[in-house]
Design a protein around this motif. Structure first.
Motif, PDB file in Angstrom:
ATOM      1  N   GLN A  82       1.044  -1.228   0.230  1.00 50.97           N
ATOM      2  CA  GLN A  82      -0.023  -0.072  -0.293  1.00 50.97           C
ATOM      3  C   GLN A  82       1.492   0.749   0.107  1.00 50.97           C
ATOM      4  O   GLN A  82       0.930   2.110  -0.555  1.00 50.97           O
ATOM      5  N   SER A  83       1.634   1.329   0.515  1.00 51.03           N
ATOM      6  CA  SER A  83       2.613   2.445   0.415  1.00 51.03           C
ATOM      7  C   SER A  83       3.715   2.877  -0.598  1.00 51.03           C
ATOM      8  O   SER A  83       3.967   3.931  -0.520  1.00 51.03           O
ATOM      9  N   ASP A  99       1.708   4.276  -2.354  1.00 49.54           N
ATOM     10  CA  ASP A  99       0.818   5.394  -2.146  1.00 49.54           C
ATOM     11  C   ASP A  99       1.014   6.887  -2.123  1.00 49.54           C
ATOM     12  O   ASP A  99       1.558   7.961  -2.748  1.00 49.54           O
TER      13      ASP A  99
END
Length: 317
Positions: free
Chosen positions: A118-119, A122
């Motif tokens: 997810q990072s 993002d």
């Protein structure tokens, strides 16, 4: 039970033996007695609801003539791995995005992905730095010709760069005379269709663009200053810069302290901060490099430090 380590990377056949940080990581994992499994992005696939890969057992050696031995490929679920190192170089394109989405399925099944998927999605490496404005030079992110021209008129000496580049590619410096300002803006923004970054020029680049490596929010005590070659404004090693190791300054450590809590919160175990003078310019989350250079100059083993951190995270799980 032996820890199984997978790695998703660009072709190992084509790496630069002297410089490759992924090789340093793999060698450290092998020294710990862990199993190594090799994948490239095209080897990942989804079948009957399960994220899988065609992966091969791997052995590595610190031998410039023969640094790896790869076994036969076999199809296995990604979740068979205890940890997967996502080390595919930018650009962050749709294929990179799809790879992280497949890796996220293994992550949900309990595999530790370094860095957290997810990072990776993002945090654009140039925009991420802007989350810490107290650390950054004056900058603007826009695709507006008028706004970019106004920024240049205010700061006179400006760096223009794409948001998705690496290795110093397509970075332009426009001085006070504004020579070629229009064509640079048109080219980088694709005539207003793509956002770019404008950043006030930092003269301290002449002393080097420092790469600071951080493991779970803790900085390696030395940075690699990438010093531009004659006639260049880019310190990137890929653009001809040379690397010179230096101890962290008080300002470097302060910048690390500002960033560290967010890195830990977001599962970013291994990142590279880029610092010029007193300013943070990028936070590299995809495939940070410079392990080998710092290891050589200071007798470090950064790859092993990372593996020890990974081992601790697996124990805590």
């Amino acid at each position: 039970m032996r820890i199984k380590v997978g790695i998703v990377m660009d072709p190992i056949d084509a790496i630069s033996y002297k410089k490759d940080s992924s090789l340093a990581m793999l060698h450290a994992a092998q020294q710990k007695g862990w199993e190594l499994w090799y994948m490239e992005p095209q080897h990942l696939f989804l079948e009957k609801g399960t994220a899988k890969a065609s992966m091969a057992p791997l052995q590595v050696a610190m031998d410039p003539g023969n640094w790896f031995t790869r076994g036969e490929y076999e199809s296995r679920p990604l979740s068979d791995m205890d940890v997967i190192l996502m080390r595919k170089d930018p650009p962050f394109d749709n294929e990179f995005l799809y790879s992280t989405q497949l890796l996220a399925m293994a992550e949900s099944a309990g595999t530790l992905i370094v860095n957290r998927t997810q990072s990776l999605r993002d945090f654009n490496e140039k925009l991420f730095a802007t989350h810490f404005p107290q650390c950054c030079p004056p900058l603007l992110v826009s695709r507006s010709d008028a706004l970019l021209r106004r920024f240049h008129a205010e700061h006179k000496d400006v760096i223009f760069k794409p948001l998705d580049g690496m290795g110093g590619a397509s970075i332009f410096r426009i001085g006070a005379d504004g020579m070629n300002l229009g064509v640079v803006i048109e080219t980088l923004t694709r005539h207003g269709q793509q956002m770019i970054m404008a950043q006030r020029y930092i003269p301290e680049i002449a002393a080097g663009d420092k790469r600071i490596l951080m493991i779970n929010g803790e900085p390696v005590p030395y940075a690699l200053a990438r010093i531009p070659s004659a006639g260049e404004t880019r310190g990137n090693l890929a653009a001809g810069g040379r690397g010179e190791g230096r101890p962290l300054t008080d300002r470097d450590r302060w910048i690390c302290e500002q960033v560290a809590p967010v890195l830990r919160e977001k599962g970013l175990l291994f990142v590279g901060l880029d610092v010029i003078g007193d300013y943070l310019t990028e936070i590299n989350v995809t495939s940070p490099t410079c392990i080998r250079e710092l290891d050589t100059q200071f007798g470090l083993n950064i790859g092993m430090d990372l593996m020890n951190c990974i081992e601790q995270h697996l124990r805590e799980r």
